[in-house]
Design a protein around this motif. Structure first.
Motif, mmCIF file in Angstrom:
data_model
loop_
_atom_site.group_PDB
_atom_site.id
_atom_site.type_symbol
_atom_site.label_atom_id
_atom_site.label_comp_id
_atom_site.label_asym_id
_atom_site.label_seq_id
_atom_site.Cartn_x
_atom_site.Cartn_y
_atom_site.Cartn_z
ATOM 1 N N ASP A 65 0.799 -1.182 0.049
ATOM 2 C CA ASP A 65 -0.113 -0.105 0.076
ATOM 3 C C ASP A 65 0.936 1.229 -0.110
ATOM 4 N N ARG A 66 1.832 1.323 0.628
ATOM 5 C CA ARG A 66 2.855 2.456 0.970
ATOM 6 C C ARG A 66 3.405 2.880 -0.306
ATOM 7 N N ARG A 67 3.495 1.839 -1.200
ATOM 8 C CA ARG A 67 4.239 2.074 -2.639
ATOM 9 C C ARG A 67 3.416 2.915 -3.424
ATOM 10 N N HIS A 68 2.194 3.020 -3.022
ATOM 11 C CA HIS A 68 1.169 3.798 -3.962
ATOM 12 C C HIS A 68 0.889 5.173 -3.234
ATOM 13 N N ILE A 69 1.371 5.519 -2.279
ATOM 14 C CA ILE A 69 1.285 6.872 -1.685
ATOM 15 C C ILE A 69 2.824 7.841 -1.878
ATOM 16 N N HIS A 70 2.777 8.810 -2.291
ATOM 17 C CA HIS A 70 3.837 9.720 -2.753
ATOM 18 C C HIS A 70 3.667 11.241 -2.012
ATOM 19 N N ARG A 71 4.512 11.857 -1.900
ATOM 20 C CA ARG A 71 4.547 13.188 -1.408
ATOM 21 C C ARG A 71 5.339 14.028 -2.355
ATOM 22 N N LEU A 72 4.770 15.250 -2.552
ATOM 23 C CA LEU A 72 5.146 16.489 -3.193
ATOM 24 C C LEU A 72 5.486 17.597 -2.752
ATOM 25 N N ALA A 73 6.290 18.135 -2.601
ATOM 26 C CA ALA A 73 6.295 19.493 -2.012
ATOM 27 C C ALA A 73 5.911 20.633 -3.146
ATOM 28 N N THR A 74 4.756 21.232 -2.709
ATOM 29 C CA THR A 74 4.163 22.363 -3.772
ATOM 30 C C THR A 74 4.309 23.736 -3.331
ATOM 31 N N PRO A 75 4.156 24.652 -4.055
ATOM 32 C CA PRO A 75 4.453 26.164 -3.572
ATOM 33 C C PRO A 75 3.326 26.326 -2.357
ATOM 34 N N GLU A 76 3.892 26.970 -1.441
ATOM 35 C CA GLU A 76 3.136 27.023 -0.048
ATOM 36 C C GLU A 76 2.193 28.363 -0.459
ATOM 37 N N LEU A 77 0.847 27.883 -0.307
ATOM 38 C CA LEU A 77 -0.246 28.772 -0.448
ATOM 39 C C LEU A 77 -1.386 28.596 0.657
ATOM 40 N N GLU A 78 -1.436 29.614 1.476
ATOM 41 C CA GLU A 78 -2.285 29.463 2.591
ATOM 42 C C GLU A 78 -3.989 29.869 2.316
ATOM 43 N N ILE A 79 -4.487 29.083 1.656
ATOM 44 C CA ILE A 79 -5.728 29.449 0.852
ATOM 45 C C ILE A 79 -6.635 28.213 1.387
ATOM 46 N N SER A 80 -7.740 28.545 1.797
ATOM 47 C CA SER A 80 -8.639 27.516 1.879
ATOM 48 C C SER A 80 -10.185 27.871 1.492
ATOM 49 N N SER A 81 -11.046 27.120 1.041
ATOM 50 C CA SER A 81 -12.285 27.381 0.556
ATOM 51 C C SER A 81 -13.244 28.031 1.672
ATOM 52 N N THR A 82 -13.024 27.405 2.837
ATOM 53 C CA THR A 82 -13.768 27.940 4.014
ATOM 54 C C THR A 82 -13.364 29.610 4.279
ATOM 55 N N ASP A 83 -12.168 29.902 4.239
ATOM 56 C CA ASP A 83 -11.653 31.342 4.378
ATOM 57 C C ASP A 83 -12.157 32.100 3.292
ATOM 58 N N ILE A 84 -12.401 31.745 1.999
ATOM 59 C CA ILE A 84 -13.001 32.493 0.907
ATOM 60 C C ILE A 84 -14.410 32.777 1.069
ATOM 61 N N ARG A 85 -15.216 31.763 1.546
ATOM 62 C CA ARG A 85 -16.473 31.800 1.902
ATOM 63 C C ARG A 85 -16.956 32.884 2.940
ATOM 64 N N GLU A 86 -15.933 32.881 3.891
ATOM 65 C CA GLU A 86 -16.151 33.823 4.949
ATOM 66 C C GLU A 86 -15.630 35.272 4.593
ATOM 67 N N LYS A 87 -14.586 35.458 3.858
ATOM 68 C CA LYS A 87 -14.411 36.662 3.125
ATOM 69 C C LYS A 87 -15.375 37.369 2.414
ATOM 70 N N VAL A 88 -16.112 36.467 1.702
ATOM 71 C CA VAL A 88 -17.261 37.009 0.925
ATOM 72 C C VAL A 88 -18.515 37.639 1.737
ATOM 73 N N ARG A 89 -18.806 36.601 2.664
ATOM 74 C CA ARG A 89 -19.802 36.986 3.705
ATOM 75 C C ARG A 89 -19.611 38.168 4.303
ATOM 76 N N LEU A 90 -18.315 38.520 4.680
ATOM 77 C CA LEU A 90 -17.894 39.770 5.416
ATOM 78 C C LEU A 90 -17.518 41.069 4.411
ATOM 79 N N GLY A 91 -17.800 40.796 3.116
ATOM 80 C CA GLY A 91 -17.656 41.759 2.197
ATOM 81 C C GLY A 91 -16.138 42.005 1.926
#
Length: 205
Positions: free
Chosen positions: A156-182
């Motif tokens: 199983d472990r042979r089928h799980i890989h990791r890849l470092a990707t650009p650091e982006l602190e973004i979440s859909s939850t935060d976006i929805r809250e930003k829209v709600r707050l204008g």
């Protein structure tokens, strides 16, 4: 006879809404693993979000199409939206192999936090026989997959890989809250998605 396997990336998610982090991660994995394309699959009735409100499927699908249309290596599938009842990843994997053929190798792209929960997924051992998982992690961070590796055997472990990707602190939850707050969401979602959210009045309540 050509026996070389097709490599397809799968980016599943609620996409409520889809944002720049999703797109950057998908492109990084596509390049690293030399994928033919990445298929974005908005979740229909996600089992892990039964108790929370999820925006209507049509809106999430349209936003995903808008966000990906300019990349010729990205496409969107409504397969989970068209499936009745809870939508499990193993059903999606089986449907994709049926659609693209047995010589297809699937690479499911997930966040490191999601990989930490893999052992709880429906039919996870069978799923790991069908596809590869790529855990997108922040550069220099310790991935939570180390904490769950003891649950999986060597095969199983042979089928799980990791890849470092650009650091982006973004979440859909935060976006929805930003829209709600204008507050502004410019540059954290594609412009077309931002305009659609405003036009349809999403996340205002």
């Amino acid at each position: 006879m050509n026996t070389e396997k097709r490599r397809l990336g799968i980016m599943g998610g609620t996409f409520d809404p889809i944002h720049i982090g999703h797109l950057v991660t998908a492109e990084a994995v596509r390049n690293e693993f030399q994928l033919e394309k990445v298929i974005f699959i908005p979740a229909g009735n996600p089992p892990h979000k039964q108790e929370s409100h999820v925006t209507e499927a049509w809106h999430r699908y349209v936003m995903t199409v808008m966000a990906t249309y300019s990349n010729p290596f990205f496409t969107v599938s409504p397969m989970e939206l068209e499936r009745s009842g809870p939508s499990y990843t193993i059903d999606t994997a089986r449907d994709l192999i049926k659609e693209y053929g047995n010589q297809t190798e699937l690479y499911f792209i997930v966040g490191a936090d999601t990989v930490g929960e893999l052992h709880t997924w429906h039919d996870i051992h069978d799923l790991l026989k069908l596809c590869q998982f790529v855990a997108a992690t922040r550069p220099g961070s310790l991935c939570s997959i180390d904490e769950v590796f003891h649950y999986f055997g060597a095969s199983d472990r042979r089928h799980i890989h990791r890849l470092a990707t650009p650091e982006l602190e973004i979440s859909s939850t935060d976006i929805r809250e930003k829209v709600r707050l204008g507050r502004a969401i410019k540059y954290i979602v594609p412009e077309s998605v931002e305009m659609y959210i405003r036009k349809e009045g999403l996340y205002c309540n």
